[in-house]
Design an enzyme around this catalytic site. Sequence first.
Site, short mmCIF file in Angstrom:
data_model
loop_
_atom_site.label_atom_id
_atom_site.label_comp_id
_atom_site.label_asym_id
_atom_site.label_seq_id
_atom_site.Cartn_x
_atom_site.Cartn_y
_atom_site.Cartn_z
N ARG A 37 50.03 51.72 32.37
CA ARG A 37 48.73 52.18 32.88
C ARG A 37 48.55 53.67 32.57
O ARG A 37 47.49 54.12 32.16
CB ARG A 37 48.70 51.94 34.39
CG ARG A 37 47.34 52.11 35.03
CD ARG A 37 47.37 51.73 36.49
NE ARG A 37 47.65 50.32 36.72
CZ ARG A 37 46.77 49.34 36.60
NH1 ARG A 37 45.54 49.59 36.23
NH2 ARG A 37 47.12 48.09 36.84
N MET A 51 36.29 47.85 35.45
CA MET A 51 37.05 46.94 36.31
C MET A 51 38.55 47.12 36.17
O MET A 51 39.31 46.17 36.28
CB MET A 51 36.65 45.49 36.01
CG MET A 51 35.15 45.23 36.15
SD MET A 51 34.42 45.80 37.70
CE MET A 51 34.75 44.39 38.73
N ILE A 70 41.95 49.45 37.42
CA ILE A 70 42.45 50.44 38.38
C ILE A 70 43.03 51.62 37.60
O ILE A 70 43.78 51.44 36.64
CB ILE A 70 43.50 49.81 39.32
CG1 ILE A 70 42.80 48.80 40.23
CG2 ILE A 70 44.25 50.86 40.12
CD1 ILE A 70 43.73 47.95 41.05
N HIS A 121 29.64 50.51 43.61
CA HIS A 121 30.23 49.27 44.12
C HIS A 121 29.12 48.45 44.79
O HIS A 121 28.31 49.01 45.53
CB HIS A 121 31.35 49.59 45.12
CG HIS A 121 32.03 48.38 45.64
ND1 HIS A 121 32.93 47.65 44.87
CD2 HIS A 121 31.92 47.72 46.81
CE1 HIS A 121 33.35 46.61 45.58
NE2 HIS A 121 32.75 46.63 46.76
N GLU A 147 21.13 48.64 42.53
CA GLU A 147 22.10 49.53 41.85
C GLU A 147 21.41 50.34 40.76
O GLU A 147 21.70 51.53 40.58
CB GLU A 147 23.22 48.70 41.21
CG GLU A 147 24.14 48.02 42.21
CD GLU A 147 25.27 47.26 41.51
OE1 GLU A 147 25.93 47.83 40.63
OE2 GLU A 147 25.49 46.08 41.86
#
Length: 215
Positions: A64, A89, A91, A108, A173
Amino acid sequence: MKVGILISGRGSNLKSLIDACATPGYPAEIALVISNRPEAPGLGIARAAGIPALAIDHKLFATREAFDAELDKALRAAGVELICNAGFMRILSDGFVEAWRDRQLNIHPSLLPAFKGLKVHERVLEAGVRITGCTVHIVRPAMDEGPIVAQVAVPVQPGDTAETLADRVLAAEHKLYPLALKLVAGGHVRLEGERAIIDGAVAKAQAPLFVPDIS
Ligand code: GAR
């Protein structure tokens, strides 16, 4: 303010930000769009608008941290001052989030702090809440947490499915993110501890977006 947008898919929020940035006097310009998925339709939306768009495929990185370092390098090379996650999407590592502390926004599709995470609309319907909505917040290491910049309420209607509700929230949104970015890039948001405070006069002028649109 030079903005970098992170996406993973469709890119409809990206489109709303592209359109907002094209408005005269809007205080942000999009310097770069990055997707962690090379097939994301949003990359095409950016390119069609003449905005540099990059695929950085997370699957090609062993860790990551290695993926995040590549992301960081590309954003800095483009002179990005503020990141907007728009349907991103993946992390991000704590190191990346801290390196961009107070300079990264996320949208969100719920009224945070309720319904963090995935399958939001399904869980909203299961819980039987009458009001949902969407939130733009400053990113912190914990997922879907951080100072709230702006929210808009969307009523849940009888007979709603996750799909009909998602569509209605998405329309909200598309109004909310351009407003939130305008507030942040325009210098109207300051932090008091972990609360984002909006300049009083500006908040009042924007009031219609903060109340439910009951039709
Ligand atoms: C939007 O509904 C956004 O709020 C959500 O993904 C969708 C992306 O749509 N993001 C999250 O759930 C992040 N936790 P888009 O690609 O059309 O903008």
